[in-house]
Design an enzyme around this catalytic site. Sequence first.
Site, short mmCIF file in Angstrom:
data_model
loop_
_atom_site.label_atom_id
_atom_site.label_comp_id
_atom_site.label_asym_id
_atom_site.label_seq_id
_atom_site.Cartn_x
_atom_site.Cartn_y
_atom_site.Cartn_z
N PRO A 1 -4.72 0.90 18.43
CA PRO A 1 -4.43 0.40 17.09
C PRO A 1 -4.57 1.43 15.97
O PRO A 1 -4.26 1.15 14.83
CB PRO A 1 -5.42 -0.76 16.92
CG PRO A 1 -6.45 -0.57 17.94
CD PRO A 1 -5.86 0.21 19.04
N TYR B 1 -9.34 5.96 7.09
CA TYR B 1 -9.51 6.34 8.51
C TYR B 1 -10.49 7.51 8.54
O TYR B 1 -10.25 8.54 7.93
CB TYR B 1 -8.18 6.82 9.09
CG TYR B 1 -7.16 5.73 9.34
CD1 TYR B 1 -6.33 5.28 8.31
CD2 TYR B 1 -7.01 5.15 10.59
CE1 TYR B 1 -5.39 4.29 8.53
CE2 TYR B 1 -6.06 4.16 10.81
CZ TYR B 1 -5.26 3.74 9.78
OH TYR B 1 -4.33 2.74 10.01
N LYS C 1 0.56 0.37 14.96
CA LYS C 1 1.93 0.28 15.46
C LYS C 1 2.20 -0.94 16.34
O LYS C 1 3.35 -1.31 16.53
CB LYS C 1 2.25 1.55 16.28
CG LYS C 1 2.34 2.81 15.44
CD LYS C 1 3.49 2.77 14.48
CE LYS C 1 3.35 3.80 13.37
NZ LYS C 1 3.87 3.29 12.11
N TYR D 1 3.51 6.96 9.83
CA TYR D 1 2.69 5.79 9.55
C TYR D 1 3.53 4.66 8.95
O TYR D 1 3.39 3.50 9.33
CB TYR D 1 1.55 6.15 8.59
CG TYR D 1 0.47 5.08 8.51
CD1 TYR D 1 0.54 4.06 7.56
CD2 TYR D 1 -0.60 5.08 9.40
CE1 TYR D 1 -0.43 3.07 7.49
CE2 TYR D 1 -1.58 4.09 9.33
CZ TYR D 1 -1.49 3.10 8.38
OH TYR D 1 -2.45 2.11 8.34
N HIS E 1 0.85 -1.20 0.00
CA HIS E 1 0.00 0.00 0.00
C HIS E 1 0.88 1.24 0.00
O HIS E 1 1.72 1.39 0.89
CB HIS E 1 -0.93 0.01 1.22
CG HIS E 1 -2.17 -0.80 1.04
ND1 HIS E 1 -3.37 -0.46 1.61
CD2 HIS E 1 -2.40 -1.96 0.35
CE1 HIS E 1 -4.30 -1.34 1.26
NE2 HIS E 1 -3.72 -2.28 0.51
P1 FAS Z 1 0.83 -11.06 22.05
O1 FAS Z 1 -0.13 -10.65 23.12
O2 FAS Z 1 0.38 -11.15 20.64
O3 FAS Z 1 1.42 -12.50 22.40
C1 FAS Z 1 1.75 -12.86 23.74
C2 FAS Z 1 1.66 -14.37 23.85
O4 FAS Z 1 2.09 -14.75 25.17
C3 FAS Z 1 0.23 -14.87 23.70
O5 FAS Z 1 0.17 -15.92 22.77
C4 FAS Z 1 -0.16 -15.33 25.10
O6 FAS Z 1 -1.03 -16.44 25.10
C5 FAS Z 1 1.19 -15.72 25.67
N1 FAS Z 1 1.25 -15.69 27.14
C6 FAS Z 1 0.68 -14.77 27.96
N2 FAS Z 1 0.95 -15.08 29.25
C7 FAS Z 1 1.71 -16.21 29.23
C8 FAS Z 1 2.30 -17.02 30.24
N3 FAS Z 1 2.17 -16.72 31.54
N4 FAS Z 1 3.01 -18.12 29.87
C9 FAS Z 1 3.18 -18.41 28.54
N5 FAS Z 1 2.63 -17.69 27.54
C10 FAS Z 1 1.91 -16.59 27.89
N6 FAS Z 1 -1.86 -3.99 16.57
C11 FAS Z 1 -1.84 -3.38 15.37
O7 FAS Z 1 -0.78 -2.96 14.92
N7 FAS Z 1 -3.02 -3.23 14.65
C12 FAS Z 1 -4.21 -3.72 15.12
O8 FAS Z 1 -5.23 -3.60 14.47
C13 FAS Z 1 -4.26 -4.38 16.36
N8 FAS Z 1 -5.44 -4.91 16.82
C14 FAS Z 1 -5.45 -5.55 18.04
C15 FAS Z 1 -6.63 -6.11 18.57
C16 FAS Z 1 -6.64 -6.75 19.82
C17 FAS Z 1 -7.92 -7.35 20.36
C18 FAS Z 1 -5.45 -6.82 20.58
C19 FAS Z 1 -5.43 -7.48 21.95
C20 FAS Z 1 -4.27 -6.28 20.07
C21 FAS Z 1 -4.27 -5.65 18.80
N9 FAS Z 1 -3.09 -5.10 18.24
C22 FAS Z 1 -3.05 -4.48 17.06
C23 FAS Z 1 -1.86 -5.19 18.96
C24 FAS Z 1 -1.30 -6.57 18.72
O9 FAS Z 1 -1.22 -6.83 17.36
C25 FAS Z 1 0.00 -6.66 19.46
O10 FAS Z 1 0.78 -5.50 19.27
C26 FAS Z 1 0.80 -7.88 19.07
O11 FAS Z 1 0.01 -9.00 19.25
C27 FAS Z 1 2.04 -7.89 19.99
O12 FAS Z 1 2.61 -9.13 19.88
P2 FAS Z 1 3.27 -9.81 21.17
O13 FAS Z 1 4.11 -8.82 21.86
O14 FAS Z 1 3.85 -11.08 20.67
O15 FAS Z 1 2.08 -10.08 22.19
C1 PHB Z 2 -6.39 -3.92 10.50
O1 PHB Z 2 -6.45 -4.16 9.26
O2 PHB Z 2 -6.73 -4.76 11.37
C2 PHB Z 2 -5.90 -2.57 10.95
C3 PHB Z 2 -5.33 -1.73 10.03
C4 PHB Z 2 -4.87 -0.48 10.45
C5 PHB Z 2 -5.02 -0.11 11.78
C6 PHB Z 2 -5.59 -0.98 12.70
C7 PHB Z 2 -6.05 -2.22 12.28
O3 PHB Z 2 -4.59 1.11 12.19
#
Ligand code: FAS
Ligand code: PHB
Length: 408
Positions: free
Chosen positions: A295, A203, A299, A387, A74
């Site tokens: 989100p 957005y 980032k 971005y 993109h």
């Molecule tokens: P994660 O939380 O992905 O992974 C951590 C892992 O550790 C999990 O699998 C968990 O089960 C495990 N864990 C936890 N406790 C533990 C323990 N005691 N023992 C062993 N394992 C354990 N970011 C964006 O950039 N764009 C988005 O649109 C976006 N949407 C999101 C929506 C939601 C609902 C959430 C919660 C986050 C969103 N994020 C988004 C942010 C997300 O993408 C995170 O930045 C990303 O998952 C970070 O990755 P990790 O640091 O690996 O953490």
């Molecule tokens: C998504 O595609 O899930 C998405 C894209 C951009 C954002 C957040 C989520 O800023």
Amino acid sequence: MRDRTQVAIIGAGPAGLLLSQLLHRAGVDCVVLERKSQSYVEGRIRAGVLEQGTVELLERAGVADRLHREGLPHHGFRMALDGELFRIDMHGLTGGSSVTVYGQTEVTQDLIQAHQSRGAPLHFEAEDVALHELEGGRPHVTYRHGGAEHRLDCDYVAGCDGYHGVSRASMPADLLRVFERVYPFGWLGILADVPPCDDELIYSNHHRGFALASMRSPTRSRYYVQVPLTEKLEDWPDERLWDELALRLGPEAAARMTRGPAIEKSIAPLRSFVAEPMRHGRLFLAGDAAHIVPPTGAKGLNLAAADVGLLAEALTARYRSGTVAELDLYSQRALARVWMAERFSWWFTGLTHRFPEMDDFARRMQVAELSYIRASARAQAVVAENYVGLPRAYALGAGIAPRPVVAA
Ligand code: FAS
Ligand code: PHB
């Protein structure tokens, strides 16, 4: 049972899996311990946009083949102010940078596939993980797996276990400083197998609230609307959500929007959160374990990848040349980048969302700032370079990385 490795990695999200893959390719032994099942981890629907730096790390990890086949480059995205669209030309405004639309779900599956194809020690359903002697000479992790108690001796622990993990909680309370903003709304997200309403993301700042049109492929769309934290999923049948999206994205996008049944629908709270420092003795935090961003700026996943890139380089240097200088700089370097991404995500959320306490003056400020961005290529260039992901040098420049916080 007792085992030994060089780096124990807690968590098999993108941070833990990417770190494990990078360390393996650098010849560093590691074991990944994940609390949830493989199907649970692979089923999570989260981020959708990868910065160029994240793509390069996935290439270095040897897991970018499908990303290059299926990912969508993109070069820009659109913004809408009460339904009127304008475009941010990221590619033109940043000297050629862009982002790739490729779901975090796919990134995670590609990383798990790479681990399992080489028989890597990646243990799902590892229960009661606990960290021990992080400052002593014998750091180790205990956990239960397959009904048996395990002890894993290691040199270092990488806390990649997200916001609710055990790693940050294992740091001394008097060492940690946390910084937080909790937003008074959440994002209701829908995934549907319908073509996106545009070939780029939209957005939208609308007087009814924020909306985002995103995608996963030419046939799979991802949309979000801002909702009050009191809302429940049952309050939002698909038709109501499609109607609200059509209103908030505006008539031009609505005319191209295809409706269809949700294959996933969820409400996520928004917060800004940073824990300092990102190190305690032999424990290093990476990703959501240390920081959370709303989100809005796309980032979260990219910050996790940036931490992992720094930590993998530092651990590799330690094992290859015995130097710990990069490990000693890790927290400060990672935090310098984290805070810049926190600022952009917080600012972009403030610019595009409807805050409950917002009065008419605050609304006029939002409209004025968006109108200025629409009119000014310079203002758009600031948005664009944040971005696509700021150059590493910005965070490593002299005087920019925040000095370690000294307790008053
Ligand atoms: P994660 O939380 O992905 O992974 C951590 C892992 O550790 C999990 O699998 C968990 O089960 C495990 N864990 C936890 N406790 C533990 C323990 N005691 N023992 C062993 N394992 C354990 N970011 C964006 O950039 N764009 C988005 O649109 C976006 N949407 C999101 C929506 C939601 C609902 C959430 C919660 C986050 C969103 N994020 C988004 C942010 C997300 O993408 C995170 O930045 C990303 O998952 C970070 O990755 P990790 O640091 O690996 O953490
Ligand atoms: C998504 O595609 O899930 C998405 C894209 C951009 C954002 C957040 C989520 O800023």
